[in-house]
Design a protein around this motif. Sequence first.
Motif, PDB file in Angstrom:
ATOM      1  N   TYR A 115      -3.471 -46.474 -41.348  1.00 18.73           N
ATOM      2  CA  TYR A 115      -4.505 -45.643 -40.719  1.00 18.73           C
ATOM      3  C   TYR A 115      -4.753 -44.312 -41.406  1.00 18.73           C
ATOM      4  CZ  TYR A 115      -3.949 -49.284 -37.314  1.00 18.73           C
ATOM      5  OH  TYR A 115      -3.876 -50.525 -36.732  1.00 18.73           O
ATOM      6  N   PHE A 116      -3.917 -43.993 -42.377  1.00 21.85           N
ATOM      7  CA  PHE A 116      -4.257 -42.845 -43.214  1.00 21.85           C
ATOM      8  C   PHE A 116      -4.905 -43.355 -44.503  1.00 21.85           C
ATOM      9  CE2 PHE A 116      -3.674 -39.743 -46.529  1.00 21.85           C
ATOM     10  CZ  PHE A 116      -3.932 -38.531 -45.902  1.00 21.85           C
ATOM     11  N   PHE A 117      -4.227 -44.341 -45.110  1.00 16.56           N
ATOM     12  CA  PHE A 117      -4.704 -44.826 -46.414  1.00 16.56           C
ATOM     13  C   PHE A 117      -5.643 -46.031 -46.321  1.00 16.56           C
ATOM     14  CE2 PHE A 117      -0.634 -42.783 -47.615  1.00 16.56           C
ATOM     15  CZ  PHE A 117      -1.124 -41.884 -48.540  1.00 16.56           C
ATOM     16  N   PHE A 156      -9.783 -48.508 -39.831  1.00 20.81           N
ATOM     17  CA  PHE A 156     -10.090 -47.419 -38.899  1.00 20.81           C
ATOM     18  C   PHE A 156     -10.690 -47.952 -37.598  1.00 20.81           C
ATOM     19  CE2 PHE A 156     -10.629 -44.847 -42.998  1.00 20.81           C
ATOM     20  CZ  PHE A 156      -9.276 -44.497 -43.002  1.00 20.81           C
ATOM     21  N   PHE A 192       2.331 -47.617 -40.254  1.00 26.09           N
ATOM     22  CA  PHE A 192       1.245 -47.012 -39.483  1.00 26.09           C
ATOM     23  C   PHE A 192       0.414 -46.055 -40.340  1.00 26.09           C
ATOM     24  CE2 PHE A 192      -0.744 -44.313 -36.270  1.00 26.09           C
ATOM     25  CZ  PHE A 192      -1.100 -45.234 -35.298  1.00 26.09           C
ATOM     26  N   VAL A 193       1.099 -45.207 -41.080  1.00 25.59           N
ATOM     27  CA  VAL A 193       0.381 -44.224 -41.917  1.00 25.59           C
ATOM     28  C   VAL A 193      -0.354 -44.942 -43.050  1.00 25.59           C
ATOM     29  CG1 VAL A 193       0.628 -42.202 -43.415  1.00 25.59           C
ATOM     30  CG2 VAL A 193       1.976 -42.364 -41.313  1.00 25.59           C
ATOM     31  N   ALA A 194       0.311 -45.949 -43.635  1.00 24.39           N
ATOM     32  CA  ALA A 194      -0.344 -46.696 -44.721  1.00 24.39           C
ATOM     33  C   ALA A 194      -1.650 -47.307 -44.222  1.00 24.39           C
ATOM     34  CB  ALA A 194       0.584 -47.787 -45.248  1.00 24.39           C
TER      35      ALA A 194
END
Lengths: 182, 267
Positions: A134-136, A92, A130-132
């Motif tokens: 910054y989301f996970f 993050f 990207f999602v892996a």
Amino acid sequence: MNDLEIIRLFNVRNEGAIIQTKTKYGRVILHTAFEITMSKEDAEECENDTYVRLWDTIPPENPKSLKAYALVIVRRLALDVLRKRKRENKAFEELADCINDSIGEFETEDLSAVLNGFLKDLDEDNRKIFVARYFFSTDISSIAKSIGIAKPAVNMRLKRMREKLAGLLREQTDFLKGWGKK
Amino acid sequence: MKNNNKEKLIDSFENIDSDYIDSAAEVYLGIPPKKNNRQYLRYIGLVAAAAMLLFAILFVVLLSRRAPEGPALTSLNSTLINENPVISITNNTAEASSGAVVTTPPTYDGWHDGFFFVKIGGQGITDSTPVTKTDPSITSAETDDQKGRYPAFILEHQNRASLVYNEKNASMTPIDPSKDQLNYSKIKVDESVSYAINSRFNSEGLYVFYNSNSFYYESYDVVSSSLLLDSKGNVCSLNLCMINGKVLIDNDYRDVSAMVLVEVDVN
């Protein structure tokens, strides 16, 4: 049991819904919480709180994807723990590259809209990366292994995507400023 | 301020399309797409079939593998002057061709390792006279058979090589291991010996080599022998011939009824 049946159990207040959710998604929920909090105890607490939150919010919520909905909840809970403990998460922290001072003028929903537009324009692999990340908060090694590319390549892609998002956010804030002047 | 903005951006991920979350969760979990069972079975079947095919090919290759004809003494850094058997034993007779000749009468040397040895000269192989069963040197050796065994003759060159074979009444007589009680256990053959090229000097100083068939068959008729000379004309080794007898190979007795044994003393 599929998601619709589980949601139906939630809707009829059948506690089997929690058991089924735990059976089907318990692992990924716990894993998500752990990746963010890096604490087994905190992660387990987040997982349990997720089931409670699911129970409390369905109904009235009727999520399109039960998994995604549960993961959003557990992420929120894990972030709360992280902030409460005043701990930082490296993934993050990387997002700091994307922000500018004017982002404060955005509502979270507006930022989400920009994010969705940004993600939509990415190819599938990059979107997953990207999602892996910054989301996970998935670590680079795991992403590289799952996607089948080298770690430096993942880092490079993430860097470029952050730069692209930063540019997009700048454009949006400039647009907002210009629109405000009018 | 900056920190708040960062938190806001982090929080904004909560509202991204659930499809993006679902598909990224695959990456996140690090689980490759599942193959169905049929695919697995197909792969297993293909691998098993390939393994069986490979095994069958190897099996056929191993079965069809034959020992090369003739000597293959290339590992001694010597010159093989006669690639065809220098000494041949056929129909219970033995004779040597041009590579194995002596000029001086043999001298008695007694039994060693179950074989009767007679030294022939020591002057080197310089004459073209072939050694045959009718050679006088063999006759003289016959009389010195102290243990009642069949006499033998020895081909020796500068105390470096000796050739022994058993004969009776100037003819080759098959050895009966049970009667002759030859001490085959003394013939220690290196377990790696399979053909001339793999032959070894054993602990007794005997350089023994033989046809690779001896590994695979209990008996055979005549195995060709050969003489190997080095570049100076010195005898390096001679082939071991076995005819339906018995010899110890790999700690296991093999049938050989007559044999020519070579002793090489390498300095």
